[in-house]
Design an enzyme around this catalytic site. Structure first.
Site, short mmCIF file in Angstrom:
data_model
loop_
_atom_site.label_atom_id
_atom_site.label_comp_id
_atom_site.label_asym_id
_atom_site.label_seq_id
_atom_site.Cartn_x
_atom_site.Cartn_y
_atom_site.Cartn_z
N HIS A 312 0.86 -1.19 0.00
CA HIS A 312 0.00 0.00 0.00
C HIS A 312 0.89 1.23 0.00
O HIS A 312 1.94 1.25 0.62
CB HIS A 312 -0.90 0.02 1.25
CG HIS A 312 -2.07 0.92 1.11
ND1 HIS A 312 -2.00 2.26 1.33
CD2 HIS A 312 -3.34 0.66 0.73
CE1 HIS A 312 -3.18 2.80 1.11
NE2 HIS A 312 -4.01 1.86 0.74
N ASP A 370 -7.99 -5.29 0.02
CA ASP A 370 -8.46 -6.12 -1.10
C ASP A 370 -8.13 -7.59 -0.94
O ASP A 370 -8.65 -8.42 -1.68
CB ASP A 370 -7.85 -5.59 -2.40
CG ASP A 370 -8.41 -4.23 -2.75
OD1 ASP A 370 -7.64 -3.26 -2.71
OD2 ASP A 370 -9.62 -4.14 -2.98
C1 SDX Z 1 -6.24 0.03 -2.86
O1 SDX Z 1 -4.46 4.53 -2.14
C2 SDX Z 1 -5.38 3.92 -1.47
O2 SDX Z 1 -5.78 4.33 -0.38
C3 SDX Z 1 -5.94 2.70 -2.18
C4 SDX Z 1 -6.95 1.89 -1.40
C5 SDX Z 1 -8.21 2.68 -1.12
O3 SDX Z 1 -8.91 2.33 -0.16
O4 SDX Z 1 -8.54 3.57 -1.94
O5 SDX Z 1 -6.39 1.48 -0.16
C6 SDX Z 1 -7.38 0.66 -2.17
O6 SDX Z 1 -5.99 0.35 -3.98
C7 SDX Z 1 -5.39 -0.95 -2.11
C8 SDX Z 1 -4.17 -1.46 -2.94
C9 SDX Z 1 -4.69 -2.58 -3.85
N1 SDX Z 1 -3.64 -2.96 -4.83
C10 SDX Z 1 -3.00 -4.11 -4.77
O7 SDX Z 1 -3.14 -4.93 -3.87
C11 SDX Z 1 -2.07 -4.38 -5.95
C12 SDX Z 1 -0.70 -4.89 -5.45
N2 SDX Z 1 -0.05 -3.80 -4.73
C13 SDX Z 1 0.94 -3.00 -5.50
O8 SDX Z 1 0.56 -2.79 -6.82
C14 SDX Z 1 1.41 -1.78 -4.71
O9 SDX Z 1 1.69 -2.21 -3.44
C15 SDX Z 1 0.55 -0.55 -4.64
C16 SDX Z 1 0.15 -0.06 -5.97
C17 SDX Z 1 -0.67 -0.82 -3.82
C18 SDX Z 1 1.36 0.55 -3.94
O10 SDX Z 1 2.37 0.88 -4.79
P1 SDX Z 1 3.43 2.01 -4.36
O11 SDX Z 1 3.15 2.64 -3.08
O12 SDX Z 1 3.62 2.88 -5.54
O13 SDX Z 1 4.65 1.15 -4.04
P2 SDX Z 1 5.74 0.81 -5.06
O14 SDX Z 1 5.08 0.33 -6.31
O15 SDX Z 1 6.67 1.97 -5.16
O16 SDX Z 1 6.42 -0.42 -4.36
C19 SDX Z 1 7.46 -0.20 -3.42
C20 SDX Z 1 8.33 -1.45 -3.58
C21 SDX Z 1 8.70 -1.72 -5.04
O17 SDX Z 1 9.96 -2.37 -5.04
P3 SDX Z 1 11.28 -1.44 -5.31
O18 SDX Z 1 11.02 -0.74 -6.64
O19 SDX Z 1 11.35 -0.49 -4.14
O20 SDX Z 1 12.39 -2.45 -5.38
O21 SDX Z 1 7.58 -2.60 -3.14
C22 SDX Z 1 7.38 -3.49 -4.23
C23 SDX Z 1 7.66 -2.71 -5.51
O22 SDX Z 1 8.14 -3.58 -6.52
N3 SDX Z 1 6.00 -3.91 -4.16
C24 SDX Z 1 5.59 -5.17 -4.35
C25 SDX Z 1 4.20 -5.13 -4.15
N4 SDX Z 1 3.82 -3.87 -3.87
C26 SDX Z 1 4.93 -3.13 -3.89
N5 SDX Z 1 6.25 -6.30 -4.64
C27 SDX Z 1 5.49 -7.42 -4.75
N6 SDX Z 1 4.15 -7.47 -4.58
C28 SDX Z 1 3.48 -6.35 -4.27
N7 SDX Z 1 2.16 -6.38 -4.09
#
Ligand code: SDX
Length: 440
Positions: A312, A370
Site C-alpha cells: 500500500h 483487497d
Molecule cells: C487500494 O491509495 C489507497 O488508499 C488505495 C486503497 C483505497 O482504499 O482507496 O487502499 C485501495 O488500492 C489498495 C491497494 C490494492 N492494490 C494491490 O493490492 C495491488 C498490489 N499492490 C501493489 O501494486 C502496490 O503495493 C501498490 C500499488 C498498492 C502501492 O504501490 P506504491 O506505493 O507505488 O509502491 P511501489 O510500487 O513503489 O512499491 C514499493 C516497492 C517496489 O519495489 P522497489 O522498486 O522499491 O524495489 O515494493 C514493491 C515494488 O516492486 N511492491 C511489491 C508489491 N507492492 C509493492 N512487490 C510485490 N508485490 C506487491 N504487491
C-alpha cells in the site's frame, strides 16, 4: 461550514542561485505538516517534481485521516474499527457527508431520503441493452453512471449547494440499483426493483439474487458482512480514484460525470480492481505447494507479477481494514460451512509465508483491504467481476463527500499540474524532400 485559511506555524528556507526564500510550514489536526509551495514558481521559476504524488498534499480535507505507520484510519475522527463494529453503512454515509454521527431522527430521515431515490428512470434500462451480455460490470457502471447526468438537469449546477446535495443523495441511493441491474443483465434475468423496507445492504443482495419465481431469503449474516465491507471501503483520503473525482470536479464537471471518472480509475488492478485480481492470483497459484514459486516471482524485478492484495502507498503496517475483514472472512466462511475452504486456506498460507519473508518485511508489504474482500464475496456467490462494483458502491459515499468538500473550499481552483519537459528542443519544420537525407 467553510474551512479556515491555512495558518503558517513555521518557516522553511530554500536557497537557490544566491537567493533564499521562506516557505510557510502549516500543520493540520494530525499527521505530517506541509510546505506551502503555492508561491514557489513565482519566487524561483522552479516546479516541484513528484511523480505519483508520494510527498504531495493535493488539498486539505476534514473527512478522513490515515496514519500509515500506525495503521490508523479515522472517518471524521472516529476509528474505523469502532465504526465497523458499532455503526452501519447508512450512519457512516451520513457521518462522511455531514461531519457528525446522526441522531436517531436524523438517521431515520436520511434513510428515508435515500430510499426515495433508489429507483432509476425506466429509460436507463435501455442503456443496458447496448452492452454485450459478457461486458465487464465496471464498463457498464462507467457508462450508465455518466449517463445519469442526462436525466437530472435539476442537479447539475454545482454552484448551487441544494443541487450538489440532491445529486449526492441520488448517487448514493442509485449505485446499488445500477449494480444489481448490471449483474442481472449479465445473466439474462429480469431487473429487480429496490424495496424501501429493506436496508441498504439487504436491498443490494435482493437486487442481485432474488428472482420473480422464488422468494429470496436474505441471509442476515451476509447483509451484515456486506454492510461492514461497505463501511470499510467508504473513503480513504486522496487515493487514485478520489483524486480523479477532485480533478474532474475542479473543472466544473457535473457530479455524475465525476463519479463515472472515479469508477474508471478504481477499476485498475493496482487500485480497486485488486480484489478481483486477488481471486485470479489465488486461482493461478492453485495449491499451497506453488506459493514459494509465486513469492519468488513477486520478488523478481524482471517479473511484472506482484502479489495482489499486498502492499500500500500509505500503510507501511497492517491495513486496519484488512484486520476487520479477516475476522469477517472467518465468520462468513464458518457460517457457510466452508471452514476447509481451499481458497481461504491458500490465502491464509500465502499471508503467513509472505509476512515471514524478508523481502515483504523489508519493504513493509502487508495484506491490504483487497486481500480478504474477494474471498468473502466469493463465499457469498457474488461473481468476481462484481467485486470492484461493490467497492465503487461503497466509495461513492467518500467520493461525493470529497467532491462536495472540494467545491465548498474557497482555496479550490482547477487542478492543472505542470511537468518537467525532456523532449526535443526547438526545431524548424522539415519539408518532405529533405527528411530522408536528415534521417540518414
Ligand atoms: C487500494 O491509495 C489507497 O488508499 C488505495 C486503497 C483505497 O482504499 O482507496 O487502499 C485501495 O488500492 C489498495 C491497494 C490494492 N492494490 C494491490 O493490492 C495491488 C498490489 N499492490 C501493489 O501494486 C502496490 O503495493 C501498490 C500499488 C498498492 C502501492 O504501490 P506504491 O506505493 O507505488 O509502491 P511501489 O510500487 O513503489 O512499491 C514499493 C516497492 C517496489 O519495489 P522497489 O522498486 O522499491 O524495489 O515494493 C514493491 C515494488 O516492486 N511492491 C511489491 C508489491 N507492492 C509493492 N512487490 C510485490 N508485490 C506487491 N504487491
Amino acid at each position: 461550514m467553510t474551512m479556515a485559511a491555512l495558518k503558517a506555524q513555521n518557516v522553511a528556507q530554500l536557497s537557490y542561485q544566491g537567493k533564499t526564500i521562506d516557505l510557510p510550514v502549516c500543520f493540520g489536526t494530525d499527521g505530517p505538516g506541509v510546505l506551502d509551495l503555492q508561491g514557489l514558481y513565482s519566487a524561483t521559476g522552479l516546479f516541484t517534481f513528484d511523480p505519483g504524488y508520494t510527498s504531495t498534499a493535493s488539498c486539505r480535507s476534514e473527512i478522513t485521516y490515515i496514519d500509515g505507520a500506525k495503521g490508523i484510519l479515522l472517518y471524521r475522527g472516529y476509528p474505523i474499527q469502532q465504526l465497523a463494529e458499532k455503526s452501519d453503512f447508512m450512519e457512516v454515509a451520513y457521518l462522511l457527508l455531514y461531519g457528525d454521527l446522526p441522531t436517531s431522527v436524523q438517521k431515520d430521515e436520511f434513510i428515508q431520503t435515500i430510499n426515495n431515490h433508489t429507483l432509476v428512470h425506466e429509460q436507463v434500462s435501455s442503456f443496458f441493452r447496448g452492452f454485450r451480455r459478457d461486458a465487464h460490470p465496471m464498463a457498464i457502471m462507467v457508462g450508465v453512471v455518466g449517463a445519469l447526468s442526462s436525466f437530472y438537469h435539476d442537479s447539475l449546477d454545482i454552484q448551487d449547494p441544494a443541487q450538489r446535495h440532491i445529486a449526492a443523495l441520488r448517487l448514493i441511493a442509485k449505485m446499488p440499483t445500477l449494480a444489481g441491474m448490471a449483474y442481472k443483465y449479465s445473466i439474462g434475468q429480469p431487473f429487480v426493483y429496490p424495496q424501501s423496507h429493506l436496508s441498504y445492504s439487504e436491498n443490494f443482495l435482493n437486487m442481485m439474487f432474488s428472482t420473480p419465481t422464488t422468494p429470496y431469503v436474505i441471509n442476515p449474516l451476509w447483509a451484515k458482512a456486506i454492510d461492514r465491507i461497505l463501511i470499510l471501503h467508504a473513503d480513504h483520503e486522496q487515493n487514485a480514484s478520489t483524486s480523479t473525482i477532485r480533478l474532474a470536479g475542479s473543472s466544473g464537471a457535473n457530479p455524475f460525470a465525476c463519479i463515472a471518472a472515479g469508477i474508471a480509475a478504481l477499476w485498475g488492478p493496482a487500485h480497486g480492481g485488486a480484489n478481483e485480481a486477488v481471486l485470479g492470483m489465488l486461482e493461478e497459484i492453485g495449491h499451497v505447494d506453488r506459493i514459494p514459486e509465486f513469492i519468488g516471482r513477486a520478488k523478481d524485478k524482471n517479473d511484472p507479477f506482484r502479489l495482489m492484495g499486498f502492499g500500500h502507498r500509505v500503510y507501511k503496517s497492517y491495513d486496519p481494514r484488512a484486520s476487520v475483514l479477516r475476522e469477517t472472512c472467518y465468520e462468513i466462511l464458518g457460517e457457510a460451512g466452508v471452514k476447509d475452504n481451499q481458497m481461504l486456506q491458500l490465502a491464509m498460507e500465502l499471508e503467513r509465508i509472505a509476512m515471514a519473508d524478508e523481502y515483504f518485511i523489508e519493504k513493509k508489504l502487508y495484506p491490504n483491504v483487497d486481500f480478504y474482500s474477494g474471498i468473502i464475496f466469493k463465499a457469498m456467490g457474488i461473481p468476481v467481476t462484481m467485486f470492484t462494483v461493490l467497492f465503487a458502491i461503497a466509495r461513492t459515499v467518500g467520493w461525493i463527500s470529497q467532491w462536495k468538500e472540494m467545491i465548498a473550499d474557497p482555496m479550490q481552483k482547477i487542478g492543472r499540474p505542470r511537468q518537467l519537459y525532456v523532449g526535443k528542443a526547438y526545431r524548424d519544420f522539415i519539408p518532405m524532400e529533405k527528411r530522408l537525407e536528415e534521417s540518414q
